[in-house]
Write a protein that holds these residues in place. Sequence first.
Motif, mmCIF file in Angstrom:
data_model
loop_
_atom_site.group_PDB
_atom_site.id
_atom_site.type_symbol
_atom_site.label_atom_id
_atom_site.label_comp_id
_atom_site.label_asym_id
_atom_site.label_seq_id
_atom_site.Cartn_x
_atom_site.Cartn_y
_atom_site.Cartn_z
ATOM 1 N N UNK A 1 0.890 -1.162 -0.009
ATOM 2 C CA UNK A 1 0.078 -0.144 0.047
ATOM 3 C C UNK A 1 0.796 1.274 -0.069
ATOM 4 N N UNK A 2 0.394 2.196 -0.753
ATOM 5 C CA UNK A 2 1.168 3.456 -0.786
ATOM 6 C C UNK A 2 1.053 4.187 0.605
ATOM 7 N N UNK A 3 2.068 5.143 0.785
ATOM 8 C CA UNK A 3 2.099 5.765 1.645
ATOM 9 C C UNK A 3 2.745 7.104 1.738
ATOM 10 N N UNK A 4 2.436 8.302 2.311
ATOM 11 C CA UNK A 4 3.380 9.461 2.190
ATOM 12 C C UNK A 4 4.374 9.435 3.514
ATOM 13 N N UNK A 5 4.284 8.658 4.405
ATOM 14 C CA UNK A 5 5.235 8.615 5.512
ATOM 15 C C UNK A 5 6.290 7.691 4.995
#
Lengths: 207, 207, 207, 207
Positions: B143-147
């Motif tokens: 899953x993509x994440x910005x952290x």
Amino acid sequence: MIKLAAPAPPEAVESIAAIGRFASARGWVPATSGNFSCRIDARTIAITRSGVDKGDLGAADIAALDLDGTLPPGLSAETPLHVARYRADRGVGAIVHVHTVAATVLSRMHLADGVIAMAGFEMQKALQGVTTHLGEVALPIFANAQDTDELAARIEARLGAAPAVPAYLLAGHGLYAWGQTMSDARRHLEGIEFLLTCALEERRLGR
Amino acid sequence: MIKLAAPAPPEAVESIAAIGRFASARGWVPATSGNFSCRIDARTIAITRSGVDKGDLGAADIAALDLDGTLPPGLSAETPLHVARYRADRGVGAIVHVHTVAATVLSRMHLADGVIAMAGFEMQKALQGVTTHLGEVALPIFANAQDTDELAARIEARLGAAPAVPAYLLAGHGLYAWGQTMSDARRHLEGIEFLLTCALEERRLGR
Amino acid sequence: MIKLAAPAPPEAVESIAAIGRFASARGWVPATSGNFSCRIDARTIAITRSGVDKGDLGAADIAALDLDGTLPPGLSAETPLHVARYRADRGVGAIVHVHTVAATVLSRMHLADGVIAMAGFEMQKALQGVTTHLGEVALPIFANAQDTDELAARIEARLGAAPAVPAYLLAGHGLYAWGQTMSDARRHLEGIEFLLTCALEERRLGR
Amino acid sequence: MIKLAAPAPPEAVESIAAIGRFASARGWVPATSGNFSCRIDARTIAITRSGVDKGDLGAADIAALDLDGTLPPGLSAETPLHVARYRADRGVGAIVHVHTVAATVLSRMHLADGVIAMAGFEMQKALQGVTTHLGEVALPIFANAQDTDELAARIEARLGAAPAVPAYLLAGHGLYAWGQTMSDARRHLEGIEFLLTCALEERRLGR
């Protein structure tokens, strides 16, 4: 015994490098895949080495090879497929092998049929000896294998002395095409790839 | 503390600029996306800065970075994903990250599976250590994440010490691939992208 | 009264010629379609003339134009769409318009919705001010019209003072995108086109 | 009697070589397919020879031809299709013929209809005399044939004195387009190909 006859003549190197640049620009030899060869004389060919970018070939990437010997190291594992074609037909002057999406997907889809048939396309006339769109191009499909000596024997046994179509597919692998000259082999490659792209598009449309 | 070791050596700059030109010509780094890095030595890497066209990279766009420090400003927010890979495996010499349509769409489609599996393709042999088309390439999807610190930890925890496949997907985001050298990383990138393009085509056909 | 301020400054010509070459190489301005502009100062812009190949623009193909006057002959019929954007927002520094297959087909498909929404893509961050993939990019779609003064008024009325997305679609026509600089406008163009290509692919897959 | 008027004027050679390079770069003339011509004067045209790569044309590949005579050897079998168009309409200054996937697949799909109709596309305005997207472009489709004298007569009988659309399809074969100048012919070619690509995409989506 096959010996590595070094080096290949400059005209063979340039002919192979040119088809490599063409195929690379089209995206047909990703990840150092594909291989190319041409006949030097009755018993010798020039062929690409393994593991190099086919869009940037030089003299060091192309070896001369005796058709009547055993294979030297450093060549592509698929060299036997080339050698068998040159041995089976003295009229073969060049062989090209590429990995395209259409060839890969359609060869998997139609492996059980053993063939993919295409008819009614003007582009069929790109194949030597074909003079009308009214016939059928029946492109043979073979199951892929890592034992390429066995694979070459299996292919040549089916193709016989006078293959109707100067090309075949290896399932999930790619397209082989050949011709009397490199120009003929390239024309056959481009023509078959166009036919396969149309065939794939028609299957997308459910036709 | 990670310091910005300026400048990166010319051979690292050229290696990264070359893969950037290649990826840009293929349309794989649209809108200044993508990033590229290579190892300089055991504790230092060279990596692209953020927000620049990856098809036209120069020395000013590539920074040297200490793997054991904290991140300087101006680098891509995804730098931690690179750093974590280099730290986890001393054999990693180069990492490439691109945004392709096939990687983006398939990673969204198969996120719930956590993996996309591809089998029976000759192109699987583009991956280091793979010698046959008969096995299965299981490409992990995260899953993509910005952290990206948290994301990097999550990725490395799953990949473990010896990932079976030198690549992974971030869902709706893109493809990461790596290798011992930049040539290996590029071959893995090209090979995986080809496999994904075939997989996407087979899903178009409902297969 | 809008006067034709001849000629456009060399830096405006080069900026527009460069984005034209880029778009042409991507196949996004077929058949002399598309147009490009950039701001010269508060009341003047440079814009492409009508009916020329956007891949080969020179000084004679780009006119300077007073934003407060009437339109001189020889400009694109779509010039009012550019002028209205520059007038509505002093922060707009460049506008690009292209004809892509994805923009054309999706804008027809979703015209009744008045918008196409895309969410969960990392590429959304290519748009100025977007910092996460978690939001939604809602790209407005307008019915096409040949009366571009009326069309421009209709578009600006809906966009309002602060459009959330720096781009819109004209149904069956193409994509407009803008930014503070030509680099920003190009990044928005590339980012939106990538998102549309992914959205189209997902619709092909029936998702 | 048609005589081969050798050689074609340099400006005709360059005009034809340029469109050949353009079409080849787009992948529209695979396997030495396609042919191109332009009018030299009221009774003479320049036209490509058969069997050469259209991306690399020189003076030796282009022949001048008397429209009122019989065909010399070495020309494309499709030369009569060009000659008939020039004879039927003195306003035709250039004719282009390419093999694209969209033209090939759609012409097979819609052969029974005899036409493919496209409406609501801004790109329709690429065609000379079309000023709005609101009309319909009805592109004629003809069954392919190897007797090109008979085929040319059949085509011209249907097209009549003033064809509404400057182009037609040959089923399973490709696209012909023309214009008053080579620029017009190229714009028509690019515009029709774009429309066909959109139409194909809409059929993929089941619309």
